[in-house]
Design an enzyme around this catalytic site. Structure first.
Site, PDB file in Angstrom:
ATOM      1  N   GLY A  98      -5.733  -3.993   7.519  1.00 23.88           N
ATOM      2  CA  GLY A  98      -6.758  -2.956   7.466  1.00 23.88           C
ATOM      3  C   GLY A  98      -7.914  -3.125   8.429  1.00 23.88           C
ATOM      4  O   GLY A  98      -8.432  -2.143   8.978  1.00 23.88           O
TER       5      GLY A  98
ATOM      6  N   THR B 297      -0.662   1.901   6.987  1.00 28.44           N
ATOM      7  CA  THR B 297      -0.579   0.698   6.156  1.00 28.44           C
ATOM      8  C   THR B 297      -0.492  -0.520   7.065  1.00 28.44           C
ATOM      9  O   THR B 297       0.108  -0.457   8.135  1.00 28.44           O
ATOM     10  CB  THR B 297       0.650   0.733   5.218  1.00 28.44           C
ATOM     11  OG1 THR B 297       0.806  -0.571   4.634  1.00 28.44           O
ATOM     12  CG2 THR B 297       1.941   1.096   5.939  1.00 28.44           C
ATOM     13  N   GLY B 298      -1.109  -1.599   6.640  1.00 24.29           N
ATOM     14  CA  GLY B 298      -1.074  -2.812   7.456  1.00 24.29           C
ATOM     15  C   GLY B 298      -2.390  -3.548   7.389  1.00 24.29           C
ATOM     16  O   GLY B 298      -3.153  -3.388   6.425  1.00 24.29           O
TER      17      GLY B 298
ATOM     18  N   ARG C 176     -14.736  -6.316  -0.084  1.00 23.80           N
ATOM     19  CA  ARG C 176     -14.044  -5.974   1.171  1.00 23.80           C
ATOM     20  C   ARG C 176     -13.359  -4.592   1.063  1.00 23.80           C
ATOM     21  O   ARG C 176     -12.759  -4.254   0.059  1.00 23.80           O
ATOM     22  CB  ARG C 176     -13.003  -7.054   1.449  1.00 23.80           C
ATOM     23  CG  ARG C 176     -12.152  -6.816   2.678  1.00 23.80           C
ATOM     24  CD  ARG C 176     -10.836  -6.159   2.323  1.00 23.80           C
ATOM     25  NE  ARG C 176      -9.974  -6.001   3.477  1.00 23.80           N
ATOM     26  CZ  ARG C 176      -8.893  -5.235   3.505  1.00 23.80           C
ATOM     27  NH1 ARG C 176      -8.542  -4.562   2.440  1.00 23.80           N
ATOM     28  NH2 ARG C 176      -8.152  -5.138   4.579  1.00 23.80           N
TER      29      ARG C 176
ATOM     30  N   GLY D  93     -10.703  -2.023   3.311  1.00 22.45           N
ATOM     31  CA  GLY D  93      -9.816  -1.908   4.472  1.00 22.45           C
ATOM     32  C   GLY D  93      -9.825  -0.489   5.029  1.00 22.45           C
ATOM     33  O   GLY D  93     -10.770   0.278   4.825  1.00 22.45           O
ATOM     34  N   ASP D  94      -8.752  -0.148   5.712  1.00 24.22           N
ATOM     35  CA  ASP D  94      -8.670   1.163   6.365  1.00 24.22           C
ATOM     36  C   ASP D  94      -8.275   2.294   5.421  1.00 24.22           C
ATOM     37  O   ASP D  94      -8.646   3.448   5.648  1.00 24.22           O
ATOM     38  CB  ASP D  94      -7.620   1.095   7.488  1.00 24.22           C
ATOM     39  CG  ASP D  94      -6.242   0.736   6.936  1.00 24.22           C
ATOM     40  OD1 ASP D  94      -6.145  -0.189   6.099  1.00 24.22           O
ATOM     41  OD2 ASP D  94      -5.256   1.400   7.315  1.00 24.22           O
TER      42      ASP D  94
ATOM     43  N   THR E  55       0.868  -1.185   0.000  1.00 26.09           N
ATOM     44  CA  THR E  55       0.000   0.000   0.000  1.00 26.09           C
ATOM     45  C   THR E  55       0.897   1.225   0.000  1.00 26.09           C
ATOM     46  O   THR E  55       1.987   1.195   0.572  1.00 26.09           O
ATOM     47  CB  THR E  55      -0.874  -0.027   1.273  1.00 26.09           C
ATOM     48  OG1 THR E  55      -1.815  -1.072   1.135  1.00 26.09           O
ATOM     49  CG2 THR E  55      -1.590   1.296   1.513  1.00 26.09           C
TER      50      THR E  55
END
Ligand code: ASP
Length: 304
Positions: A227, A224-225, A201, A203-204, A173
Protein backbone atom coordinates in the site's frame (compact mmCIF):
# COMPACT_ATOMS: atom_id res chain seq x y z
CA UNK A 1 -32.21 7.07 -26.33
CA UNK A 2 -28.87 5.35 -25.89
CA UNK A 3 -28.79 1.58 -26.18
CA UNK A 4 -27.95 -0.43 -23.06
CA UNK A 5 -24.30 -1.28 -22.50
CA UNK A 6 -23.10 -4.86 -22.00
CA UNK A 7 -22.55 -5.38 -18.27
CA UNK A 8 -19.30 -6.72 -16.87
CA UNK A 9 -17.83 -7.19 -13.41
CA UNK A 10 -14.41 -8.21 -12.07
CA UNK A 11 -13.24 -8.97 -8.54
CA UNK A 12 -9.94 -9.58 -6.78
CA UNK A 13 -9.04 -11.21 -3.48
CA UNK A 14 -5.55 -9.77 -3.16
CA UNK A 15 -2.16 -10.09 -4.83
CA UNK A 16 1.19 -11.14 -3.43
CA UNK A 17 3.37 -14.11 -2.59
CA UNK A 18 0.77 -16.80 -3.21
CA UNK A 19 2.98 -19.85 -3.60
CA UNK A 20 1.56 -22.83 -5.49
CA UNK A 21 3.59 -25.15 -3.28
CA UNK A 22 2.20 -23.77 -0.04
CA UNK A 23 -1.50 -23.33 -0.78
CA UNK A 24 -3.50 -26.54 -0.25
CA UNK A 25 -5.83 -27.93 -2.91
CA UNK A 26 -8.73 -27.40 -0.57
CA UNK A 27 -7.88 -23.73 0.02
CA UNK A 28 -7.39 -23.22 -3.71
CA UNK A 29 -10.84 -24.67 -4.37
CA UNK A 30 -12.42 -22.59 -1.61
CA UNK A 31 -10.84 -19.40 -2.96
CA UNK A 32 -12.13 -20.08 -6.48
CA UNK A 33 -15.58 -20.79 -5.06
CA UNK A 34 -15.59 -17.59 -2.99
CA UNK A 35 -14.54 -15.48 -5.98
CA UNK A 36 -17.22 -17.11 -8.15
CA UNK A 37 -19.88 -16.51 -5.49
CA UNK A 38 -18.88 -12.84 -5.25
CA UNK A 39 -19.02 -12.50 -9.05
CA UNK A 40 -22.47 -14.10 -9.21
CA UNK A 41 -23.85 -11.80 -6.50
CA UNK A 42 -22.62 -8.68 -8.28
CA UNK A 43 -23.77 -10.04 -11.64
CA UNK A 44 -27.29 -10.64 -10.28
CA UNK A 45 -27.47 -6.93 -9.41
CA UNK A 46 -26.26 -5.83 -12.85
CA UNK A 47 -28.41 -8.34 -14.76
CA UNK A 48 -31.61 -6.94 -13.33
CA UNK A 49 -30.60 -3.42 -14.29
CA UNK A 50 -29.02 -2.47 -10.95
CA UNK A 51 -26.18 0.02 -10.62
CA UNK A 52 -22.49 -0.81 -10.84
CA UNK A 53 -22.15 0.72 -7.37
CA UNK A 54 -24.67 -1.74 -5.87
CA UNK A 55 -22.95 -4.56 -7.76
CA UNK A 56 -19.44 -3.84 -6.46
CA UNK A 57 -20.77 -3.39 -2.92
CA UNK A 58 -22.61 -6.74 -3.14
CA UNK A 59 -19.49 -8.53 -4.43
CA UNK A 60 -17.16 -6.97 -1.88
CA UNK A 61 -19.59 -7.61 1.02
CA UNK A 62 -19.54 -11.31 0.15
CA UNK A 63 -15.72 -11.34 0.08
CA UNK A 64 -15.66 -9.45 3.41
CA UNK A 65 -17.94 -12.13 4.89
CA UNK A 66 -15.59 -14.88 3.68
CA UNK A 67 -12.86 -15.64 6.25
CA UNK A 68 -10.33 -16.60 3.56
CA UNK A 69 -9.58 -13.00 2.61
CA UNK A 70 -8.00 -10.05 4.40
CA UNK A 71 -11.13 -7.91 4.71
CA UNK A 72 -14.06 -7.92 7.13
CA UNK A 73 -14.11 -11.36 8.78
CA UNK A 74 -10.61 -12.85 8.52
CA UNK A 75 -8.81 -9.49 8.43
CA UNK A 76 -5.16 -9.59 9.46
CA UNK A 77 -4.27 -8.51 12.97
CA UNK A 78 -2.55 -5.32 14.01
CA UNK A 79 0.59 -5.10 16.13
CA UNK A 80 -1.57 -5.29 19.25
CA UNK A 81 -3.70 -8.16 17.87
CA UNK A 82 -6.75 -6.16 16.89
CA UNK A 83 -8.69 -5.81 13.63
CA UNK A 84 -8.67 -2.37 12.01
CA UNK A 85 -10.26 -2.16 8.59
CA UNK A 86 -10.24 0.24 5.61
CA UNK A 87 -12.62 0.47 2.64
CA UNK A 88 -13.63 2.75 -0.21
CA UNK A 89 -16.22 3.00 -2.98
CA UNK A 90 -16.49 5.29 -5.97
CA UNK A 91 -18.89 5.70 -8.88
CA UNK A 92 -17.77 7.07 -12.21
CA UNK A 93 -20.68 9.24 -13.36
CA UNK A 94 -20.52 12.06 -10.83
CA UNK A 95 -17.32 10.80 -9.23
CA UNK A 96 -18.99 10.44 -5.86
CA UNK A 97 -16.85 8.58 -3.36
CA UNK A 98 -16.89 7.35 0.22
CA UNK A 99 -14.19 5.83 2.41
CA UNK A 100 -13.46 4.71 5.95
CA UNK A 101 -10.23 3.81 7.65
CA UNK A 102 -9.16 2.18 10.90
CA UNK A 103 -12.67 1.08 11.75
CA UNK A 104 -13.57 -1.86 13.97
CA UNK A 105 -16.63 -3.95 14.74
CA UNK A 106 -18.47 -3.05 11.51
CA UNK A 107 -19.33 -6.24 9.67
CA UNK A 108 -19.11 -4.73 6.19
CA UNK A 109 -16.70 -1.80 5.88
CA UNK A 110 -17.57 -1.38 2.18
CA UNK A 111 -21.24 -0.91 3.10
CA UNK A 112 -20.17 1.81 5.51
CA UNK A 113 -18.01 3.46 2.84
CA UNK A 114 -21.10 3.72 0.64
CA UNK A 115 -23.04 5.28 3.54
CA UNK A 116 -20.26 7.85 3.84
CA UNK A 117 -20.57 8.51 0.11
CA UNK A 118 -24.26 9.21 0.64
CA UNK A 119 -23.51 11.65 3.46
CA UNK A 120 -22.00 15.12 3.19
CA UNK A 121 -18.50 13.66 3.48
CA UNK A 122 -16.01 11.51 1.61
CA UNK A 123 -13.56 10.16 4.17
CA UNK A 124 -14.14 9.27 7.84
CA UNK A 125 -11.57 7.77 10.17
CA UNK A 126 -11.34 5.55 13.25
CA UNK A 127 -13.67 6.30 16.18
CA UNK A 128 -15.51 9.02 14.27
CA UNK A 129 -16.25 6.57 11.49
CA UNK A 130 -17.44 3.99 14.04
CA UNK A 131 -19.71 6.60 15.63
CA UNK A 132 -21.06 7.39 12.15
CA UNK A 133 -21.60 3.62 11.61
CA UNK A 134 -23.81 3.52 14.71
CA UNK A 135 -25.78 6.52 13.48
CA UNK A 136 -26.61 4.73 10.20
CA UNK A 137 -27.44 1.43 11.97
CA UNK A 138 -24.51 -0.55 10.57
CA UNK A 139 -24.38 -4.22 11.55
CA UNK A 140 -21.73 -4.81 14.23
CA UNK A 141 -19.95 -8.05 15.11
CA UNK A 142 -17.77 -9.12 18.03
CA UNK A 143 -13.98 -9.70 17.99
CA UNK A 144 -14.64 -13.46 17.86
CA UNK A 145 -16.38 -12.97 14.54
CA UNK A 146 -13.51 -11.04 12.94
CA UNK A 147 -10.49 -12.83 14.42
CA UNK A 148 -10.15 -16.27 12.84
CA UNK A 149 -7.84 -18.97 14.32
CA UNK A 150 -5.70 -18.78 11.14
CA UNK A 151 -5.13 -15.04 11.57
CA UNK A 152 -4.28 -15.48 15.24
CA UNK A 153 -1.68 -18.10 14.34
CA UNK A 154 -0.29 -15.89 11.56
CA UNK A 155 -0.05 -13.02 14.07
CA UNK A 156 1.80 -15.20 16.58
CA UNK A 157 4.24 -16.46 13.97
CA UNK A 158 4.82 -13.07 12.35
CA UNK A 159 5.33 -11.19 15.59
CA UNK A 160 7.84 -13.80 16.73
CA UNK A 161 9.87 -13.65 13.53
CA UNK A 162 9.86 -9.98 12.56
CA UNK A 163 12.16 -7.17 13.48
CA UNK A 164 10.00 -4.37 14.86
CA UNK A 165 10.69 -1.92 12.04
CA UNK A 166 10.09 -4.05 8.96
CA UNK A 167 6.84 -3.94 7.04
CA UNK A 168 5.30 -7.41 6.79
CA UNK A 169 3.17 -8.24 3.77
CA UNK A 170 -0.41 -9.40 3.64
CA UNK A 171 -2.40 -11.05 0.89
CA UNK A 172 -6.16 -11.01 0.64
CA UNK A 173 -7.39 -7.45 0.24
CA UNK A 174 -10.60 -7.60 -1.79
CA UNK A 175 -12.02 -5.39 -4.51
CA UNK A 176 -14.45 -5.15 -7.41
CA UNK A 177 -15.00 -3.05 -10.52
CA UNK A 178 -18.15 -3.04 -12.64
CA UNK A 179 -19.91 -1.52 -15.63
CA UNK A 180 -23.71 -1.31 -15.55
CA UNK A 181 -26.36 -1.08 -18.28
CA UNK A 182 -26.32 2.73 -18.09
CA UNK A 183 -22.60 2.73 -18.85
CA UNK A 184 -21.64 3.81 -15.35
CA UNK A 185 -18.48 2.43 -13.78
CA UNK A 186 -17.84 1.77 -10.09
CA UNK A 187 -14.99 0.50 -7.95
CA UNK A 188 -14.74 -0.78 -4.38
CA UNK A 189 -11.86 -2.00 -2.23
CA UNK A 190 -11.77 -3.36 1.32
CA UNK A 191 -8.89 -4.53 3.51
CA UNK A 192 -7.59 -5.31 6.95
CA UNK A 193 -4.31 -3.74 5.76
CA UNK A 194 -0.87 -5.13 6.59
CA UNK A 195 -0.14 -7.76 9.24
CA UNK A 196 1.20 -6.16 12.45
CA UNK A 197 0.38 -2.63 11.31
CA UNK A 198 0.58 -0.01 14.03
CA UNK A 199 0.31 3.72 14.63
CA UNK A 200 -3.03 3.83 12.79
CA UNK A 201 -1.22 3.01 9.55
CA UNK A 202 -3.33 3.51 6.41
CA UNK A 203 -2.53 1.96 3.03
CA UNK A 204 -3.77 2.72 -0.46
CA UNK A 205 -7.07 0.79 -0.39
CA UNK A 206 -9.34 3.49 1.16
CA UNK A 207 -7.52 6.41 -0.46
CA UNK A 208 -9.42 7.70 -3.47
CA UNK A 209 -7.02 7.76 -6.40
CA UNK A 210 -4.46 5.42 -4.83
CA UNK A 211 -6.23 2.07 -4.29
CA UNK A 212 -9.69 2.91 -5.60
CA UNK A 213 -10.91 5.14 -8.42
CA UNK A 214 -13.78 5.37 -10.92
CA UNK A 215 -14.41 7.85 -13.72
CA UNK A 216 -16.80 7.22 -16.62
CA UNK A 217 -14.42 9.16 -18.88
CA UNK A 218 -11.70 6.55 -18.39
CA UNK A 219 -12.05 3.49 -16.15
CA UNK A 220 -12.71 2.01 -12.72
CA UNK A 221 -9.77 0.57 -10.77
CA UNK A 222 -9.24 -1.42 -7.57
CA UNK A 223 -5.67 -2.10 -6.46
CA UNK A 224 -4.01 -4.52 -4.09
CA UNK A 225 -0.44 -4.87 -2.89
CA UNK A 226 2.17 -2.96 -0.97
CA UNK A 227 0.00 0.00 0.00
CA UNK A 228 2.75 2.50 0.79
CA UNK A 229 4.04 2.24 -2.78
CA UNK A 230 0.59 2.34 -4.40
CA UNK A 231 -0.03 5.52 -2.38
CA UNK A 232 3.18 7.12 -3.62
CA UNK A 233 2.38 6.09 -7.20
CA UNK A 234 -1.24 7.35 -6.85
CA UNK A 235 -1.76 4.16 -8.80
CA UNK A 236 -5.49 3.98 -9.54
CA UNK A 237 -5.75 7.60 -10.64
CA UNK A 238 -2.59 7.27 -12.69
CA UNK A 239 -4.20 4.42 -14.65
CA UNK A 240 -7.29 6.58 -15.17
CA UNK A 241 -5.20 9.56 -16.32
CA UNK A 242 -3.29 7.48 -18.82
CA UNK A 243 -6.52 6.14 -20.32
CA UNK A 244 -8.17 9.55 -20.37
CA UNK A 245 -5.38 11.87 -21.44
CA UNK A 246 -3.00 9.61 -23.34
CA UNK A 247 -5.81 7.43 -24.73
CA UNK A 248 -3.75 4.43 -23.72
CA UNK A 249 -5.61 1.11 -23.79
CA UNK A 250 -6.63 -0.16 -20.37
CA UNK A 251 -4.23 -3.06 -20.09
CA UNK A 252 -1.20 -1.03 -21.21
CA UNK A 253 -2.10 1.73 -18.75
CA UNK A 254 -2.29 -0.76 -15.88
CA UNK A 255 0.99 -2.39 -16.94
CA UNK A 256 2.87 0.93 -17.10
CA UNK A 257 1.66 1.88 -13.62
CA UNK A 258 2.54 -1.54 -12.22
CA UNK A 259 6.02 -1.16 -13.70
CA UNK A 260 6.33 2.17 -11.93
CA UNK A 261 5.14 0.53 -8.68
CA UNK A 262 7.80 -2.14 -9.20
CA UNK A 263 10.51 0.47 -9.76
CA UNK A 264 9.54 2.04 -6.45
CA UNK A 265 9.91 -1.36 -4.78
CA UNK A 266 6.25 -2.42 -4.72
CA UNK A 267 4.45 -5.63 -5.57
CA UNK A 268 0.78 -6.09 -6.25
CA UNK A 269 -1.91 -5.90 -8.88
CA UNK A 270 -4.92 -4.04 -10.18
CA UNK A 271 -8.25 -4.90 -11.73
CA UNK A 272 -9.83 -2.35 -14.05
CA UNK A 273 -12.77 -1.89 -16.41
CA UNK A 274 -13.34 0.76 -19.07
CA UNK A 275 -16.65 2.13 -20.43
CA UNK A 276 -16.57 -0.24 -23.41
CA UNK A 277 -16.32 -3.25 -21.14
CA UNK A 278 -12.61 -4.06 -21.50
CA UNK A 279 -11.27 -5.77 -18.40
CA UNK A 280 -7.65 -5.75 -17.19
CA UNK A 281 -6.49 -7.95 -14.30
CA UNK A 282 -2.71 -7.53 -14.04
CA UNK A 283 -0.14 -8.14 -11.32
CA UNK A 284 3.61 -8.15 -10.79
CA UNK A 285 3.54 -10.56 -7.83
CA UNK A 286 3.46 -14.34 -7.69
CA UNK A 287 -0.29 -14.45 -7.93
CA UNK A 288 -3.56 -12.55 -7.60
CA UNK A 289 -6.92 -14.03 -6.66
CA UNK A 290 -9.16 -12.69 -9.39
CA UNK A 291 -12.09 -13.30 -11.70
CA UNK A 292 -14.61 -11.70 -14.03
CA UNK A 293 -18.07 -12.29 -15.40
CA UNK A 294 -19.38 -10.97 -18.71
CA UNK A 295 -22.86 -9.87 -19.74
CA UNK A 296 -23.52 -13.30 -21.21
CA UNK A 297 -22.66 -14.85 -17.84
CA UNK A 298 -19.26 -16.24 -18.83
CA UNK A 299 -17.33 -16.56 -15.55
CA UNK A 300 -13.62 -17.19 -14.98
CA UNK A 301 -11.54 -17.21 -11.80
CA UNK A 302 -7.76 -17.49 -11.56
CA UNK A 303 -4.96 -17.29 -9.02
CA UNK A 304 -1.76 -17.58 -11.07
N1 ASP B 1 -3.00 -2.60 -0.25
C1 ASP B 1 -3.33 -3.10 1.05
C2 ASP B 1 -2.75 -2.17 2.10
O1 ASP B 1 -1.65 -1.70 1.90
C3 ASP B 1 -2.83 -4.48 1.29
C4 ASP B 1 -3.05 -5.46 0.18
O2 ASP B 1 -3.61 -5.14 -0.84
O3 ASP B 1 -2.67 -6.63 0.35
O4 ASP B 1 -3.34 -1.97 3.12
Amino acid sequence: MTSPVDIVLAVHGGAGAISKDVISDERERDCHAALAAALRLGYAVLAKGGSSLDAVVASVCSLEDCPLFNAGRGSVLTYDARVRMDAAVMEGKDRRAGAVTNIHGVRNPVWLAREVMNSAHVFLTAEGAVEFARSVNAVFESDEYFITPERLLEWQETSASLAKTSVPAAVGTVGAVALDRDGTLAAATSTGGMVLKRWSRVGDSPVIGAGTYADNRSCAVSATGYGEIFLRAVAAHEVSSRVRHLRQDLESAVDVVLLDVQRLGGEGGMIAIDPTGNVAMRFNSEGMYRGYITGKGHLETKIW
